[in-house]
Enzyme design. Sequence first.
Site, PDB file in Angstrom:
ATOM      1  N   CYS A  67      51.302   4.127 -65.195  1.00  0.00           N
ATOM      2  CA  CYS A  67      49.975   4.006 -64.588  1.00  0.00           C
ATOM      3  C   CYS A  67      49.673   2.536 -64.369  1.00  0.00           C
ATOM      4  O   CYS A  67      49.739   1.727 -65.300  1.00  0.00           O
ATOM      5  CB  CYS A  67      48.907   4.628 -65.497  1.00  0.00           C
ATOM      6  SG  CYS A  67      47.243   4.320 -64.873  1.00  0.00           S
ATOM      7  N   ALA A 112      48.255  -1.932 -67.192  1.00  0.00           N
ATOM      8  CA  ALA A 112      49.169  -0.824 -66.867  1.00  0.00           C
ATOM      9  C   ALA A 112      49.648  -0.192 -68.168  1.00  0.00           C
ATOM     10  O   ALA A 112      49.440  -0.744 -69.245  1.00  0.00           O
ATOM     11  CB  ALA A 112      50.372  -1.348 -66.086  1.00  0.00           C
ATOM     12  N   LYS A 113      50.270   0.948 -68.072  1.00  0.00           N
ATOM     13  CA  LYS A 113      50.933   1.554 -69.236  1.00  0.00           C
ATOM     14  C   LYS A 113      51.959   2.548 -68.754  1.00  0.00           C
ATOM     15  O   LYS A 113      51.757   3.201 -67.724  1.00  0.00           O
ATOM     16  CB  LYS A 113      49.907   2.286 -70.106  1.00  0.00           C
ATOM     17  CG  LYS A 113      50.370   2.538 -71.517  1.00  0.00           C
ATOM     18  CD  LYS A 113      50.284   1.249 -72.309  1.00  0.00           C
ATOM     19  CE  LYS A 113      50.221   1.440 -73.787  1.00  0.00           C
ATOM     20  NZ  LYS A 113      49.570   0.283 -74.419  1.00  0.00           N
ATOM     21  N   GLY A 114      53.054   2.646 -69.485  1.00  0.00           N
ATOM     22  CA  GLY A 114      54.076   3.635 -69.155  1.00  0.00           C
ATOM     23  C   GLY A 114      54.328   4.534 -70.343  1.00  0.00           C
ATOM     24  O   GLY A 114      54.173   4.110 -71.490  1.00  0.00           O
ATOM     25  N   ASP A 153      55.637  -0.729 -76.883  1.00  0.00           N
ATOM     26  CA  ASP A 153      54.468  -0.028 -77.417  1.00  0.00           C
ATOM     27  C   ASP A 153      55.011   0.929 -78.498  1.00  0.00           C
ATOM     28  O   ASP A 153      56.072   0.661 -79.057  1.00  0.00           O
ATOM     29  CB  ASP A 153      53.716   0.698 -76.282  1.00  0.00           C
ATOM     30  CG  ASP A 153      52.295   1.099 -76.676  1.00  0.00           C
ATOM     31  OD1 ASP A 153      51.414   0.222 -76.666  1.00  0.00           O
ATOM     32  OD2 ASP A 153      52.067   2.273 -77.003  1.00  0.00           O
TER      33      ASP A 153
END
Length: 424
Positions: A67, A112-114, A153
């Site tokens: 995202c 953002a983040k995945g 993360d």
Amino acid sequence: MSKEEKEYDGEVNPLDNMMSQLRNAREHIDISDDIFERIRYPDRVAEFNIPVRMDDGSVESFTAYRCQHDDARGPYKGGIRYHPNVSRDEVTALAGWMTWKTAVVGLPFGGAKGVVVCDPKEMSEREIEGLTRRYTKAMRSLIGPEKDIPAPDVNTGPQTMAWIMDTYSIHHDYTIPGVVTGKPVELGGSEGRSTATGTGVSMLADCVADYFGKPLYDATVAVQGFGNAGSVAARLLDEKDANVVAVSDSAGGIYDPEGLDIAGVENHKEETGQVTEFRDANQITNEELLKLDVDILIPAALENAIGASIADEVEADTVLEAANGPTTDEANSILVERGVRIFPDILANAGGVIVSYLEWVQNTQRYSWDEGDVHEKLEDRMSESFEEVMEAHESIDTDCIRTAAYTVALKRVAESHEMRGLYP
Ligand code: GLU
């Protein structure tokens, strides 16, 4: 709906939580409807199917996301999480929290983040490498040192970043270290990055202690979650002579009112994989830990750890959120009402992304700072950000420090959109 899409049955959807936090802040600052309409939605949520050849010869498909929430202030930035129980909404919330985090600490990044929906504990290293490389290939056109820079993360680390950097570089025919941060130091990673989140939390604890004139010496501390952030925060607070009385992980917690030997707990966790059954410490549940009567409570695990049902029983004076999104909006209101001071995730755990920024700058300059330089820059950034948030807290009519932090972040993001204008 994707293969493993999680449903929020009675549990708080983290995206609703993030949006409530945003709306709470909006009440205190002047942002036009047009700008708010632009920043309330993520720029994009890419969904991928990642097929992996498993060790038994079969092929398994994993759902994955990246995202990209907002890049008005600079390239998208945020970690990659491997976890069996993550939804598209959760990725969006986590990406949004990165936007507010980079803004509140003044980094020239967006958010953002995945996520890959998988259980890395059930996979071999070879399978995880295959998954990581195929996921990188899928994200190839979205990421890049000037576009979107992933980082570690939950359940990912330097080795994961090395595989991403290698795969991305192979597809570009030359080595591009700046595509990810949190790499091994040998591959252009920064000194101090692996311990940065926990170090930032302990620096924030110092700022809070100074601000309220209550020294850390002998302050009692409970830490929920003994991963990268929680274990380092516990160790550093212990070194500052605070009294860490309880820690936990997903298997349960341990409690010793006299204080735990944190170095010993770290060794025990290393050997057995969990903190429970450490010497003769009392066994407690995660929920009991959150309700302990301590000076400082550090939720350092996952979202929604502190929900409305236990907020009434939290006895800590101060909460430092090392995890992302550990307190629901409803629980936050109850705690604020009860006079608990909560230092929100977007400030408290920003040490990780701050040192990620320093790593990215070093990569771009082909230069490296030693650990002392990195530590000093991190400390300056944490204390300046703390002061800015407390100034906002003093100037607006709210007891909620989270809302104050959001006003700082939201203003910065909104101003960037305003100045850039709307194309066409
Ligand atoms: N995953 C970390 C966070 O949630 C670090 C992100 C980064 O360094 O980009 O803040």
